[in-house]
Design an enzyme around this catalytic site. Structure first.
Site, PDB file in Angstrom:
ATOM      1  N   LYS A  97      45.962  12.232  20.670  1.00 15.68           N
ATOM      2  CA  LYS A  97      44.810  12.994  21.169  1.00 15.68           C
ATOM      3  C   LYS A  97      45.121  14.484  21.128  1.00 15.68           C
ATOM      4  O   LYS A  97      45.883  15.004  21.919  1.00 15.68           O
ATOM      5  CB  LYS A  97      44.447  12.608  22.605  1.00 15.68           C
ATOM      6  CG  LYS A  97      43.027  13.111  22.920  1.00 15.68           C
ATOM      7  CD  LYS A  97      42.748  13.371  24.384  1.00 15.68           C
ATOM      8  CE  LYS A  97      43.257  14.661  24.908  1.00 15.68           C
ATOM      9  NZ  LYS A  97      42.634  15.894  24.330  1.00 15.68           N
ATOM     10  N   GLY A 126      52.004  20.150  27.566  1.00 16.93           N
ATOM     11  CA  GLY A 126      50.897  20.897  28.161  1.00 16.93           C
ATOM     12  C   GLY A 126      51.285  21.456  29.508  1.00 16.93           C
ATOM     13  O   GLY A 126      52.459  21.744  29.766  1.00 16.93           O
ATOM     14  N   THR A 170      52.022  21.961  33.532  1.00 14.49           N
ATOM     15  CA  THR A 170      52.772  21.232  34.555  1.00 14.49           C
ATOM     16  C   THR A 170      51.819  20.466  35.462  1.00 14.49           C
ATOM     17  O   THR A 170      52.105  19.346  35.892  1.00 14.49           O
ATOM     18  CB  THR A 170      53.649  22.229  35.333  1.00 14.49           C
ATOM     19  OG1 THR A 170      54.573  22.812  34.392  1.00 14.49           O
ATOM     20  CG2 THR A 170      54.440  21.567  36.439  1.00 14.49           C
ATOM     21  N   GLU A 171      50.659  21.055  35.694  1.00 12.42           N
ATOM     22  CA  GLU A 171      49.641  20.422  36.540  1.00 12.42           C
ATOM     23  C   GLU A 171      49.212  19.068  35.946  1.00 12.42           C
ATOM     24  O   GLU A 171      49.165  18.056  36.641  1.00 12.42           O
ATOM     25  CB  GLU A 171      48.466  21.406  36.598  1.00 12.42           C
ATOM     26  CG  GLU A 171      47.252  20.961  37.314  1.00 12.42           C
ATOM     27  CD  GLU A 171      46.041  21.843  36.918  1.00 12.42           C
ATOM     28  OE1 GLU A 171      46.207  22.824  36.152  1.00 12.42           O
ATOM     29  OE2 GLU A 171      44.941  21.502  37.351  1.00 12.42           O
ATOM     30  N   GLU A 207      56.742  17.583  28.091  1.00 17.96           N
ATOM     31  CA  GLU A 207      57.168  18.957  27.759  1.00 17.96           C
ATOM     32  C   GLU A 207      56.190  19.887  28.454  1.00 17.96           C
ATOM     33  O   GLU A 207      55.041  20.006  28.016  1.00 17.96           O
ATOM     34  CB  GLU A 207      57.076  19.210  26.247  1.00 17.96           C
ATOM     35  CG  GLU A 207      57.926  18.309  25.402  1.00 17.96           C
ATOM     36  CD  GLU A 207      59.401  18.601  25.531  1.00 17.96           C
ATOM     37  OE1 GLU A 207      59.753  19.619  26.170  1.00 17.96           O
ATOM     38  OE2 GLU A 207      60.185  17.815  25.007  1.00 17.96           O
ATOM     39  N   CYS A 229      55.557  27.557  25.078  1.00 20.54           N
ATOM     40  CA  CYS A 229      56.165  27.147  26.352  1.00 20.54           C
ATOM     41  C   CYS A 229      57.524  27.815  26.548  1.00 20.54           C
ATOM     42  O   CYS A 229      57.937  28.079  27.657  1.00 20.54           O
ATOM     43  CB  CYS A 229      56.279  25.633  26.419  1.00 20.54           C
ATOM     44  SG  CYS A 229      56.912  24.906  24.914  1.00 20.54           S
ATOM     45  N   GLU A 265      53.917  30.680  34.848  1.00 26.19           N
ATOM     46  CA  GLU A 265      53.781  30.745  33.395  1.00 26.19           C
ATOM     47  C   GLU A 265      52.467  31.452  33.066  1.00 26.19           C
ATOM     48  O   GLU A 265      51.398  30.998  33.452  1.00 26.19           O
ATOM     49  CB  GLU A 265      53.778  29.332  32.802  1.00 26.19           C
ATOM     50  CG  GLU A 265      53.618  29.348  31.290  1.00 26.19           C
ATOM     51  CD  GLU A 265      53.736  27.970  30.659  1.00 26.19           C
ATOM     52  OE1 GLU A 265      52.949  27.073  30.999  1.00 26.19           O
ATOM     53  OE2 GLU A 265      54.629  27.788  29.814  1.00 26.19           O
TER      54      GLU A 265
END
Ligand code: NAI
Ligand code: MG
Length: 494
Positions: free
Chosen positions: A191, A244, A246-247, A266, A300, A397
């Protein structure tokens, strides 16, 4: 130049197609009939529409993946899997100009970056993992219990894998996930991010052309809250790999608990770049600038915190400011462009908000390059000094071209490492020094999945992943492919 142009024409023609989902070897619209639009972040222009997968489409893809695993895919020899992957790499190479242009249209990045980094990296990743297909295996084990035993381990594919990728390097990241999973014998449901579905769609056409058994690879374009959420909750999915925020990483961990999916994550980063007093200041400045401004900081592992010994601070910061001042910011298709737009207006607002908050909290806006005028989503390369550990620009970030530069005095390496490690993240770290002993000692003390000394770059052989809230597990290298296997131990009394 002519191949550039024909690549771009082919990319534009592809983008405009009526895109569907690729499930069970067939192209089909989403069952709901829903679609969504994708735009060029460089000028806001509409590029095309993709199908919006939901839970019912996920059910079909999972069933097809399971059937492939229970059927033809498990019969295919490792050397044939290797050949299929290599053939895919050749097809990507053949269409490299078109894929690079398509990536630039959909993501906004400079065409030269897509051509020199994203597409070649995808090709190398396929070839690297193609080699692993024939080399994955177990070992024989000597048992100490009573009796005589023959014991060994085998590595089996983990099964149906859902792979969810973001928009910052859509093609390279999709391939980096698909390659080891297929090399290991898994069935994959990919996806892509809703912002950038196009190069994943092109990848699916090439996978179809290579001729994998149907169901081995499915592509579900769609949104995170619908397609993504249905994949990570599905009881028929054995593993989720995600890159993507962290949330969303946290959401995935919770969703995976239902059937104890294997999970590789990651997530974000706040990579420190440390310049020791003996470093080559000019090289360090250029390296630091590249680390934060490449891909408009949407990496990232971007070097977003710069720590420089006070003796070199002015020279290094001046060098980064000089680099920022000369950077040509503009649409990715402009051959002069060195830094493109950020992905969306929302991301532009988010990054600009961080810069404002930094200044409000007391940071100094030391230098800011030019940003092209709209309608693209341009953010100027920005350097903040006088930043302190409590500021949001240092802690969070930003995912934009914003560098926080700080100096340190004659502290010992433990103190330098403590400062650099004072982050929820632990993805990467970079050290600039010519002192071998300091480099290796600091490498041990840094809490990061990857430590680089005097340089950067990615390699499909080098494990990549994070400590702390930067994620779970590793991609690339032996660890990356082994993560797509389950170990089975077999012991027989003889
Ligand atoms: P995101 O984490 O929401 O999106 C990444 C992928 O996850 C996309 O494919 C999205 O469709 C999918 N997704 C979203 N919600 C989901 C859910 N509930 N279940 C399953 N899949 C889901 O990231 P977003 O919103 O695009 O960017 C926000 C911030 O995240 C960025 O500013 C950046 O700080 C960070 N980020 C970090 C990346 C990295 O490489 N580590 C990549 C992209 C974003
Ligand atoms: Mg999101």
């Amino acid at each position: 130049m002519s191949s550039d142009l024909s690549g771009l024409e082919a990319a534009r023609a592809f983008a405009q197609g009526a895109h569907r989902l690729f499930i069970d070897g067939q192209w089909r619209p989403a069952l709901s009939g829903k679609t969504f639009a994708t735009h060029n972040p460089g000028d806001g222009a509409l590029l095309g529409h993709a199908a919006s997968a939901e839970a019912a489409d996920v059910d079909l893809a999972v069933a097809a993946a399971r059937a492939a695993l229970d059927g033809p895919w498990s019969e295919i020899k490792p050397s044939e899997r290797a050949r299929l992957l290599w053939r895919l790499s050749d097809l990507i190479e053949k269409h490299a100009d078109e894929i690079a242009a398509l990536e630039t249209l959909d993501n906004g990045k400079p065409l030269r970056d897509a051509r020199l980094f994203d597409v070649p990296h995808a090709i190398e990743t396929l070839r690297y993992n193609s080699g692993w297909a024939t080399k994955l295996g177990g070992e024989t084990i000597n048992l100490s219990g009573p009796g005589t035993w023959h014991a060994y381990t085998v590595r089996e594919p983990v099964g149906v894998v859902a792979q969810i990728v973001p928009w910052n390097a859509p093609f390279a990241m999709a391939v980096a996930k698909v390659a080891p999973a297929l090399a290991a014998g898994c069935a994959v449901i990919l996806k892509p991010a809703e912002e950038t579905p196009l190069t994943a769609l092109r990848l699916a056409t090439l996978i179809e052309e290579v001729g994998f058994p149907k169901g081995v690879f499915s592509l579900l374009t769609g949104f995170g809250e619908t397609a993504g959420a249905a994949l990570v909750e599905h009881p028929g999915v054995d593993k989720v790999t995600f890159t993507g925020s962290t949330e969303v990483g946290r959401i995935i961990i919770r969703a995976a608990a239902g059937n104890f999916k294997r999970v590789t994550l990651e997530l974000g980063g706040k990579t420190p770049v440390i310049v020791l007093p003996d470093a080559d200041a000019a090289r360090a400045a250029e390296g630091a600038a590249r680390s934060i401004f490449t891909n408009a900081g949407q990496i990232c592992n971007a070097g977003s915190r710069l720590f420089v010994h006070q003796s070199l601070f002015e020279r290094v910061v001046e060098g980064v400011a000089d680099y920022a001042g000369k950077l040509r910011v503009g649409p990715g298709l402009d051959p002069e462009t060195q830094m493109g737009p950020v992905i969306s207006d929302a991301q532009k607002q988010r990054v600009s908000g961080y810069i404002r908050a930094g200044v409000e909290q007391g940071a100094t806006l030391r230098a800011q390059g030019a940003a092209a005028a709209g309608p693209g989503f341009f953010v100027p390369p920005t350097i903040l000094t006088q930043t302190t550990p409590e500021m949001s620009v240092v802690r969070e970030e930003i995912f934009g071209p914003v560098l926080c530069a700080m100096s340190f005095g004659d502290e010992d390496l433990d103190q330098i490492a403590r400062t650099a490690n004072a982050s929820d993240y632990g993805l990467g770290a970079v050290v600039w020094t010519n002192n071998l002993s300091a480099a290796h000692r600091l490498a041990r003390k840094l809490k990061a999945g990857t430590v680089r000394v005097n340089g950067g770059g990615l390699d499909p052989a080098l494990p990549f992943g994070g400590f702390k809230q930067s994620g779970w597990g590793r991609e690339n290298g032996r660890e990356g492919i082994e993560a797509y296997t389950e170990v089975k131990a077999v012991a027989m009394a003889v």
